[in-house]
Design an enzyme around this catalytic site. Sequence first.
Site, PDB file in Angstrom:
ATOM      1  CE  LYS A   1      16.082  17.065  29.301  1.00 21.55           C
ATOM      2  NZ  LYS A   1      15.524  16.218  30.349  1.00 21.55           N
TER       3      LYS A   1
ATOM      4  CD  GLU B   1       6.593  29.529  28.235  1.00 19.64           C
ATOM      5  OE1 GLU B   1       7.191  28.778  27.428  1.00 19.64           O
ATOM      6  OE2 GLU B   1       5.641  29.155  28.940  1.00 19.64           O
TER       7      GLU B   1
ATOM      8  N   GLY C   1      14.862  18.460  33.771  1.00 23.33           N
ATOM      9  CA  GLY C   1      14.916  19.930  33.846  1.00 23.33           C
ATOM     10  C   GLY C   1      15.014  20.438  35.271  1.00 23.33           C
ATOM     11  NE  ARG C   2      10.405  17.106  38.121  1.00 24.99           N
ATOM     12  CZ  ARG C   2      10.000  16.652  36.939  1.00 24.99           C
ATOM     13  NH1 ARG C   2      10.045  17.440  35.884  1.00 24.99           N
ATOM     14  NH2 ARG C   2       9.549  15.430  36.799  1.00 24.99           N
TER      15      ARG C   2
ATOM     16  CD  GLU D   1       7.938  20.411  35.809  1.00 25.98           C
ATOM     17  OE1 GLU D   1       7.344  21.440  35.440  1.00 25.98           O
ATOM     18  OE2 GLU D   1       9.135  20.200  35.564  1.00 25.98           O
TER      19      GLU D   1
ATOM     20  CG  HIS E   1       4.368  39.738  60.906  1.00 27.04           C
ATOM     21  ND1 HIS E   1       3.936  40.264  62.105  1.00 27.04           N
ATOM     22  CD2 HIS E   1       5.656  39.354  61.102  1.00 27.04           C
ATOM     23  CE1 HIS E   1       4.937  40.227  62.981  1.00 27.04           C
ATOM     24  NE2 HIS E   1       5.985  39.661  62.394  1.00 27.04           N
TER      25      HIS E   1
ATOM     26  CE  LYS F   1       6.055  23.005  27.892  1.00 28.84           C
ATOM     27  NZ  LYS F   1       7.231  22.156  27.770  1.00 28.84           N
TER      28      LYS F   1
HETATM   29  O1  F6P Z   1       7.539  23.096  32.763  1.00 32.14           O
HETATM   30  C1  F6P Z   1       7.894  22.038  31.950  1.00 32.14           C
HETATM   31  C2  F6P Z   1       9.325  22.043  31.646  1.00 32.14           C
HETATM   32  O2  F6P Z   1       9.517  21.058  30.711  1.00 32.14           O
HETATM   33  C3  F6P Z   1      10.210  21.838  32.878  1.00 32.14           C
HETATM   34  O3  F6P Z   1      10.326  20.514  33.259  1.00 32.14           O
HETATM   35  C4  F6P Z   1      11.474  22.453  32.437  1.00 32.14           C
HETATM   36  O4  F6P Z   1      12.306  22.715  33.514  1.00 32.14           O
HETATM   37  C5  F6P Z   1      10.965  23.697  31.747  1.00 32.14           C
HETATM   38  O5  F6P Z   1       9.778  23.276  31.108  1.00 32.14           O
HETATM   39  C6  F6P Z   1      11.906  24.322  30.769  1.00 32.14           C
HETATM   40  O6  F6P Z   1      12.223  23.459  29.723  1.00 32.14           O
HETATM   41  P1  F6P Z   1      13.464  23.731  28.771  1.00 32.14           P
HETATM   42  O7  F6P Z   1      14.685  23.731  29.611  1.00 32.14           O
HETATM   43  O8  F6P Z   1      13.438  22.613  27.794  1.00 32.14           O
HETATM   44  O9  F6P Z   1      13.262  25.061  28.112  1.00 32.14           O
END
Ligand code: F6P
Length: 548
Positions: free
Chosen positions: A206, A212, A267-268, A353, A384, A512
């Site tokens: 987003k 990452e 995002g979620r 979240e 189990h 972060k």
């Molecule tokens: O974990 C925090 C967050 O901002 C989430 O809400 C989001 O889904 C994820 O990081 C990834 O963010 P982006 O889509 O901006 O890379």
Amino acid sequence: MSNLTSSPAWQALTEHFKEVEPLHMRDLFQNDPHRFEKFSLETGGLFFDYSKNRITEKTMQLLFELARQSGVKERIEKMFSGEKINITEKRAVLHTALRNLDHNPIVVDGEDVMPKVNAVKEQIGDFSDKVRSGEWQGYTGKPITDIVNIGIGGSDLGPLMVCQSLKEYGHARLSMHFVSTVDGDQIVSTLKKLNPETTLFIIASKTFTTQETITNARTARAWFVKAAGDEKHIAKHFVAVSTNSKAVAEFGIDTKNMFEFWDWVGGRYSLWSAIGLPIAIYLGKHNYQDLLHGAYTMDQHFRGKPLEQNVPVIMAMLGIWYGNFFGANTQLVSPYNQCMSRFPAYLQQLDMESNGKTVDLDGNRVDYATGPVVWGDAGINGQHAYYQMLHQGTQIVPIDFIATIEHPDIPEPHSTILMANFFAQTEAFMRGKNEAEVRAELEKSGITGQAQDDLVPHKIFKGNRPTNTIIMQRLTPRRLGALIALYEHKIFVQGTVWNINSYDQWGVELGKQLAKLIESDLTTPGLTTSHDASTNGLINYFKRNTPR
Ligand code: F6P
């Protein structure tokens, strides 16, 4: 005391809890032959049984009263109509617009968002058709065989979960790969299996700033350019999904190959947006549309039905009953369908979240529990592993049992055994096994006297453990869409009652920020001294022992 805990509806529930707490569900079932019919309903192809909960009709009335008092119905309208209910980020919350099949206008900042929603949907449909048909070819003229989605959190979990859950609808030529973590193992081991000539990377972020994702994307890009020998081939092998076209262009992806979405999609909550591109490619645009259709059906149900017949509201209020009155801290989700094994992980982000908050909308610290720990895995393995604690441990853990009746291509007796276990577990959690039953069983197996007395306490199951059951005929895109939307709305209702903002996630930021600082500490020679003793000690231990 907060406005919530001092409110009439909350106080009434506090009093009522004292009446219900001693009741056993066995007796409630015995005393009411219509309990199942009273406490079950069907919507969006999902049958929902909530009769195995520690509730009476009065409990439900009081819970609905709490929902009414909290203005749930009014707030649903605010969300659907695009009001900026995400107050800390001053944003609308409009994942529902992405599956608004009515196409009625939804206005944000004076602009109807539907035309651009529909335009991106078309773009997704066209692109997925091209990849699936083989018209979209790699730099050596071969059709795409492997799709690698590089993203994390909401830019990973939704598409991954949907592609895995609906794999029987997947395109036979296409293999899906999802890379999220930055530890290097995932991207390196994924790349090892791939042919650059036939691989398409979707960089899904987003913000397009997530460390990452960008790190993994750079590794993939370098691997690809090395093999292809020329950066000009990137255009056929890298596409981006983002709200940030500037960062996409800076990364080196032509914005012609970018699929846009907007800041009013959390995002979620984003799998309905262009973040769902891997889903559309893998399942085809019609199945993708069906997924949206399922969610739309649940939206209609949620928006239109009275609280008393509203499945997301019922689920939400039951969660509040256990979390705020029984003191349950966790919620288990147990799908009895291996394809859905990532569904709990998806819900974990969605719920935790969203509702992992300690201040209310006015910034006051709450004096009540908010979102639970959500956890789980494919159900039958849990039997189990952790079910022992759920049956006989000291904590109350409400469980959502989810099952599909049809399991295509699975030979018998697999399904029958699976479903026998599914029903047996919900029955066992409800009934338990009392002392008389334990003694009768021991007697029958010849264990009597002192030996029997010694064993009895260990073999008693108190039961009275709450479960919801969701059953559907077969896991189709529509039903999965409805199921996901059901949980989204459940979370919305709970956030509304708790008076918190379910749509920001500031808690993720601190880690972060610190990671950025520490990254520079790790690459600076010499002792690190700028943190607390433990963090300094650990960083220095790491630096001393890092092979150079
Ligand atoms: O974990 C925090 C967050 O901002 C989430 O809400 C989001 O889904 C994820 O990081 C990834 O963010 P982006 O889509 O901006 O890379």
